[in-house]
Design an enzyme around this catalytic site. Sequence first.
Site, PDB file in Angstrom:
ATOM      1  N   GLU A 424       0.814  -1.217   0.000  1.00  0.00           N
ATOM      2  CA  GLU A 424       0.000   0.000   0.000  1.00  0.00           C
ATOM      3  C   GLU A 424       0.844   1.262   0.000  1.00  0.00           C
ATOM      4  O   GLU A 424       0.576   2.215  -0.744  1.00  0.00           O
ATOM      5  CB  GLU A 424      -0.954   0.006   1.200  1.00  0.00           C
ATOM      6  CG  GLU A 424      -2.132  -0.924   1.076  1.00  0.00           C
ATOM      7  CD  GLU A 424      -1.833  -2.350   1.514  1.00  0.00           C
ATOM      8  OE1 GLU A 424      -2.756  -3.186   1.481  1.00  0.00           O
ATOM      9  OE2 GLU A 424      -0.668  -2.618   1.884  1.00  0.00           O
ATOM     10  N   HIS A 491     -12.142  -4.978   8.680  1.00  0.00           N
ATOM     11  CA  HIS A 491     -12.736  -4.709   7.371  1.00  0.00           C
ATOM     12  C   HIS A 491     -13.986  -3.835   7.497  1.00  0.00           C
ATOM     13  O   HIS A 491     -14.815  -3.799   6.586  1.00  0.00           O
ATOM     14  CB  HIS A 491     -13.130  -6.021   6.673  1.00  0.00           C
ATOM     15  CG  HIS A 491     -11.977  -6.911   6.342  1.00  0.00           C
ATOM     16  ND1 HIS A 491     -11.334  -7.672   7.279  1.00  0.00           N
ATOM     17  CD2 HIS A 491     -11.340  -7.144   5.166  1.00  0.00           C
ATOM     18  CE1 HIS A 491     -10.351  -8.357   6.707  1.00  0.00           C
ATOM     19  NE2 HIS A 491     -10.333  -8.058   5.427  1.00  0.00           N
TER      20      HIS A 491
END
Length: 685
Positions: A424, A491
């Site tokens: 990322e 999540h």
Amino acid sequence: MYFDRTHISDEQLLSFYNALLYPRLVEEKMLLLLRQGRISKWFSGIGQEAIAVGATLALDEDEWILPLHRNLGVFTTRKMSLQQLFHQWQGSPQGFSKGRERSFHFGSQTHHICGMISHLGPQLSVADGLALAHKLKGENKVSLAFTGEGGTSEGEFHEALNVAAVWDLPVIFLVENNGYGLSTPVEEQYRCEQLVQRAVGYGMRGMRIDGNNLLEVYHAVREAKRHALQEQQPVLIEAVTFRMRGHEEASGTKYVPPALFEEWALQDPIQHFEDFLKYLELLTPELITNTHETLKHQIDADITVALKETEMHADTTTELGDVYAVRTNQIDVVSDSTHPSNEDAGSENKEQTEIASDSTLPVKTTDKRFINAISDALHLAMEKYPNLVLMGQDIAEYGGAFKITEGFLEQFGKSRVRNTPLCESAIIGAALGLSIKGFKSMVEMQFADFVTCGFNQIVNNLAKIHYRWGQAADVVIRLPAGAGVGAGPFHSQSNEAWFTHTPGLKVVYPSTPEDAKGLLLAAFADPNPVLYFEHKALYRSISGPVKDDWYTIEIGKARLVQEGEDLSVITYGSGVHWAQEYAHQHPEISLHILDLRTLLPLDYPAIKAAVAQTGKVLILHEDTLTGGLGGEIAAWIAEHCFHMLDAPVMRCASLDTPVPFAAALEKNFLAKTRLHQYIQQLSAY
């Protein structure tokens, strides 16, 4: 020390000598001025000049270099004005960063130098993006990034090398191994015998060189460039050297054994190169003395001019105005008749020209789900901007975790729809590198939770770069966020408040399909880094009419969902639907609902209007209570709208716990569970 002068003329050798000597003499002057209190800090590269100078000489002037704070030779070899450099070191308004940075924390498009940040490793990923831009443009160019042996321990080093290798990027990673990361010796930094050995693990070529030999550095970088371009592969160079002074002057060198200084003093790069040129009879003692005196006179003259005090005047308007880049392409912003009229709003987007649609022409709309509106916006943006690159995990053949980019690979090709490794931070850094070369990019976080792995790049590199040296970061980061789908603690987070505290970012959070498309297209049109939060629970549960053509909704403008008389609910994202559902179920309470849509910058005039409408305000958001954006809005209302209030400002937010997995626990966690309680309490006040 053996010097290989193959393909280097006598004139070039003398030019190289001047380029090598000049930063040493500048540094000696800086150390004198430091003792005199004329500058506040200095990071010395004495003894390491051959690396910065040799590498810069080996590249074309329009190939990007990403130096660090000990690479004065890069700046001087690129012929930057010493007067302006000195202004930079003084924190003068005439410096490259207008007094906003010190040392070498700045860049210059003119000189193709990208400014560092103190975290060191992120520059390697930016070099990936620059190399990718060269590759996409078909330019026969490389980028080169410096790091130290300490920096090779950072995660960003490994991410950047892995991305460069996987994407076959023409980038050179140059490690200056000077023996110490501040005071930590190499034996406490890594266990491999040589750092160059790491190249094998990433499938790239590695070279280990004498960093004090100017011509060895020059030839090595030339060879690395040849290999990178011919094979379309990155190269890792380990340049072995030694730091002859402290990490910075105040830190001293007591931790270094004295014998090491004696050993490395015999390897001084300037002394050896002078001896070589004397052997070739290109230099004589007299010529050496004359060259020293000429350069010193030039340095003194420049410093004398630069030492004239330039008074710093702090202008708040200028400071705030330089946080964001100004959009130059003033088209396609469509007025939204549903938001309050705020002619006096101090919008960040006043440079955008609103173009009202022609009422005589029918506006074609299609009923779309939230997720399809996002996909539609991406598709239109890819068609409108041929320089737009999409990057993310599994977004190509697979179409992304939520299938938003399904079919994009076939239409737009693998060069523009790019699967990424699980890196990322490196990918966000690469996006910044693309922006420096004039590209637009979108980075998809597979889940908003995973943005933690790229946090540094966002808040320290993307957000600050325009304020620091005027470089726009034309990057959109999409973040599927929110709970309500049984996805558990990693999540489901609502982490938008992490970024609303960071000047230089823009943060949007749509709640309807129409806004999802219009705000995403506005984000692509904006030259600043925009974080685009999209609630996963809305993807397939919310539908609505969406204009088929290109349109944008102005960033920084709230939307009046419905007018009411009893109580104002200020909210965004899923909270908008909770408030509407409550209003439908409780018609006895007249709710005034404001959808913020943009969280940074906030639409304060719209907030003020909502307060004035009812005198009672409930701020509703899915994020946890402590540190949530509701606290900032409540504080602003208390400070600016206190006289309008008939009751305390209240906040309805989710529990201060991680997001639980089990359905009953998740339901109890969410703010929606307590919405009735808060509305009743506020109504009865």
